[in-house]
Write an enzyme that holds these catalytic residues in place. Structure first.
Site, mmCIF file in Angstrom:
data_model
loop_
_atom_site.group_PDB
_atom_site.id
_atom_site.type_symbol
_atom_site.label_atom_id
_atom_site.label_comp_id
_atom_site.label_asym_id
_atom_site.label_seq_id
_atom_site.Cartn_x
_atom_site.Cartn_y
_atom_site.Cartn_z
ATOM 1 N N GLN A 205 -10.335 -3.812 -3.139
ATOM 2 C CA GLN A 205 -11.651 -3.380 -2.688
ATOM 3 C C GLN A 205 -12.730 -3.763 -3.705
ATOM 4 O O GLN A 205 -13.852 -4.112 -3.343
ATOM 5 C CB GLN A 205 -11.662 -1.865 -2.462
ATOM 6 C CG GLN A 205 -12.970 -1.343 -1.891
ATOM 7 C CD GLN A 205 -13.242 -1.838 -0.486
ATOM 8 O OE1 GLN A 205 -12.383 -1.736 0.380
ATOM 9 N NE2 GLN A 205 -14.432 -2.370 -0.244
ATOM 10 N N HIS B 222 -7.407 0.777 -6.413
ATOM 11 C CA HIS B 222 -7.628 -0.022 -5.204
ATOM 12 C C HIS B 222 -8.352 -1.312 -5.614
ATOM 13 O O HIS B 222 -9.516 -1.542 -5.273
ATOM 14 C CB HIS B 222 -8.465 0.783 -4.203
ATOM 15 C CG HIS B 222 -8.477 0.213 -2.812
ATOM 16 N ND1 HIS B 222 -7.698 -0.856 -2.422
ATOM 17 C CD2 HIS B 222 -9.199 0.562 -1.708
ATOM 18 C CE1 HIS B 222 -7.933 -1.136 -1.150
ATOM 19 N NE2 HIS B 222 -8.834 -0.298 -0.701
ATOM 20 N N ARG C 148 -13.746 -8.221 2.234
ATOM 21 C CA ARG C 148 -12.320 -8.037 1.953
ATOM 22 C C ARG C 148 -11.555 -9.318 2.326
ATOM 23 O O ARG C 148 -10.659 -9.748 1.608
ATOM 24 C CB ARG C 148 -11.764 -6.840 2.748
ATOM 25 C CG ARG C 148 -12.292 -5.482 2.322
ATOM 26 C CD ARG C 148 -11.822 -5.098 0.942
ATOM 27 N NE ARG C 148 -10.389 -5.080 0.827
ATOM 28 C CZ ARG C 148 -9.583 -4.072 1.186
ATOM 29 N NH1 ARG C 148 -10.118 -2.962 1.651
ATOM 30 N NH2 ARG C 148 -8.269 -4.160 1.044
ATOM 31 N N CYS D 259 -16.342 1.955 0.549
ATOM 32 C CA CYS D 259 -15.233 1.068 0.914
ATOM 33 C C CYS D 259 -14.785 1.242 2.360
ATOM 34 O O CYS D 259 -14.125 0.374 2.905
ATOM 35 C CB CYS D 259 -14.062 1.274 -0.038
ATOM 36 S SG CYS D 259 -13.269 2.888 0.080
ATOM 37 N N ASP E 237 -17.059 7.384 -1.919
ATOM 38 C CA ASP E 237 -15.822 7.215 -1.149
ATOM 39 C C ASP E 237 -15.491 8.600 -0.591
ATOM 40 O O ASP E 237 -16.096 9.604 -0.979
ATOM 41 C CB ASP E 237 -14.718 6.697 -2.089
ATOM 42 C CG ASP E 237 -13.405 6.369 -1.374
ATOM 43 O OD1 ASP E 237 -13.400 6.276 -0.131
ATOM 44 O OD2 ASP E 237 -12.375 6.219 -2.074
ATOM 45 N N ARG F 87 0.878 -1.181 0.000
ATOM 46 C CA ARG F 87 0.000 0.000 0.000
ATOM 47 C C ARG F 87 0.908 1.221 0.000
ATOM 48 O O ARG F 87 1.687 1.426 0.936
ATOM 49 C CB ARG F 87 -0.927 0.014 1.214
ATOM 50 C CG ARG F 87 -1.615 1.367 1.392
ATOM 51 C CD ARG F 87 -2.737 1.365 2.398
ATOM 52 N NE ARG F 87 -3.916 0.707 1.862
ATOM 53 C CZ ARG F 87 -5.139 0.837 2.383
ATOM 54 N NH1 ARG F 87 -5.340 1.597 3.441
ATOM 55 N NH2 ARG F 87 -6.166 0.205 1.845
HETATM 56 N N1 NVA Z 1 -9.820 6.700 -1.697
HETATM 57 C C1 NVA Z 1 -9.429 6.365 -0.366
HETATM 58 C C2 NVA Z 1 -9.693 4.930 -0.081
HETATM 59 C C3 NVA Z 1 -9.355 4.477 1.318
HETATM 60 C C4 NVA Z 1 -9.546 3.006 1.530
HETATM 61 C C5 NVA Z 1 -7.971 6.719 -0.139
HETATM 62 O O1 NVA Z 1 -7.165 6.481 -1.050
HETATM 63 O O2 NVA Z 1 -7.634 7.238 0.916
HETATM 64 N N1 CP Z 2 -11.244 0.101 2.462
HETATM 65 C C1 CP Z 2 -9.970 0.033 2.904
HETATM 66 O O1 CP Z 2 -9.045 -0.232 2.141
HETATM 67 O O2 CP Z 2 -9.833 0.233 4.237
HETATM 68 P P1 CP Z 2 -8.460 0.450 5.033
HETATM 69 O O3 CP Z 2 -7.886 1.777 4.594
HETATM 70 O O4 CP Z 2 -8.863 0.439 6.459
HETATM 71 O O5 CP Z 2 -7.520 -0.663 4.693
#
Ligand code: NVA
Ligand code: CP
Length: 301
Positions: free
Chosen positions: A135, A132, A288, A260, A220, A105
């Site tokens: 998800q 992502h 997930r 998500c 989101d 990540r």
């Molecule tokens: N779009 C959000 C998703 C978090 C799971 C981010 O990238 O922070």
């Molecule tokens: N939806 C998601 O990826 O959650 P986290 O940021 O908690 O991993």
């Protein structure tokens, strides 16, 4: 040695492979619920590299590996040499010699591509600024469980054209649904992805028009990780796109809605919808775990 399969975006899968992973995720959920052991990978280890925060991704991969008989290592960039400037390629080479899978990540999508180019074990994108895909596995599992096939359905994305939205474009192509993106000017999803998928993806700035007839609404956060300083400007621009009862009322009668998580009640989604007794958002979060176990099996097999 043949190079391993990676999962950096949904585009790394064929439609059949994606459908296979969703089917297996549904099956694995049942096995887990019934207490049927499915620890197929004793001794396998996943390294998880995190440069951004996470609750669901970390816990689902860690628990998933354990349920599959293996284990997972949490490696934060604050504590690894990667965070002190060791080249991505060197890290990829070393981790490949010790673990069986790597999940990353991070910020730039190019970083996971560089890692995967050198890695000799499968690499999974656990979220980048651009995509992502994990998800989406969970979202699609949730849809299939509640409504069956999504082919030919109308899906409406509301708010920021972000990493999740880009992944929905890939899902629209692979699973053959129509995606309408309702976002303010300046917050559209990736222009190349939209152009390459014009037959399935459209942009409609008016949220009340975009939701008409939609079978699935998704939103989101308005400011993703790394965009915190833009929060105010984004909130002003995206306020009309809040997923709430009024917008939902304009969609198909049996429409589902998803998020998500983490969610901001009163911003991109109303508290009323978050806390509704019939929301599938909590199934989506749980999935997930099951969807990623199916992904791990796919990559390790
Ligand atoms: N779009 C959000 C998703 C978090 C799971 C981010 O990238 O922070
Ligand atoms: N939806 C998601 O990826 O959650 P986290 O940021 O908690 O991993």
């Amino acid at each position: 040695m043949s190079s391993p399969r990676h999962f950096l975006t949904l585009a790394n899968l064929t439609s059949d492979e994606l459908r296979g992973i969703i089917d297996r995720a549904i099956e694995l959920k049942k096995l887990q619920r019934e207490g049927v052991a499915h620890a197929r990978y004793p001794g396998k280890v996943m390294a998880m590299l995190f440069s951004k925060a996470s609750t669901r991704t970390r816990v689902s991969f860690e628990v998933g590996m354990r349920q599959l008989g293996g284990s997972a290592l949490f490696l934060s960039s604050a504590d690894t040499q990667l965070g002190r400037g060791e080249p991505i390629e060197d890290t990829a080479r070393v981790l490949s010699s010790m673990v069986d899978l790597v999940m990353i990540r991070t910020h730039e999508h190019a970083s996971v591509e560089r890692f995967a180019d050198v890695a000799s074990v499968p690499v999974i994108n656990g979220l980048t600024d651009d995509f992502h895909p994990c998800q989406l596995l969970a979202d699609m599992q949730t849809w299939f469980e509640h409504r069956g096939d999504i082919r030919g359905r109308r899906v409406c994305w509301l708010g920021d054209g972000n990493n999740m939205c880009n992944s929905y474009i890939n899902a629209a192509r692979l699973l053959d649904f129509e995606l309408v993106v309702a976002c303010p000017a300046g917050y559209e999803p990736d222009a190349h992805l939209v152009a390459a998928n014009r037959d399935r993806v459209s942009i409609e700035a008016r949220p009340e028009v975009a939701v008409r007839g939609a079978d699935l609404l998704i939103t989101d956060v308005w400011a993703s990780m790394g965009q915190e300083e833009e929060q105010q400007a984004r909130s002003r621009a995206m306020a009309p796109y809040q997923l709430n009862h009024d917008l939902l009322a304009g969609a198909a009668a049996d429409a589902l809605y998803m998020h998500c998580l983490p969610a901001h009640r009163g911003e991109e989604i109303s508290g009323e919808l978050m806390d509704a007794s019939d929301t599938v958002i909590w199934d989506e979060a749980e999935n997930r775990l099951h969807a990623q176990k199916a992904l791990i099996e796919f990559l390790l097999d």
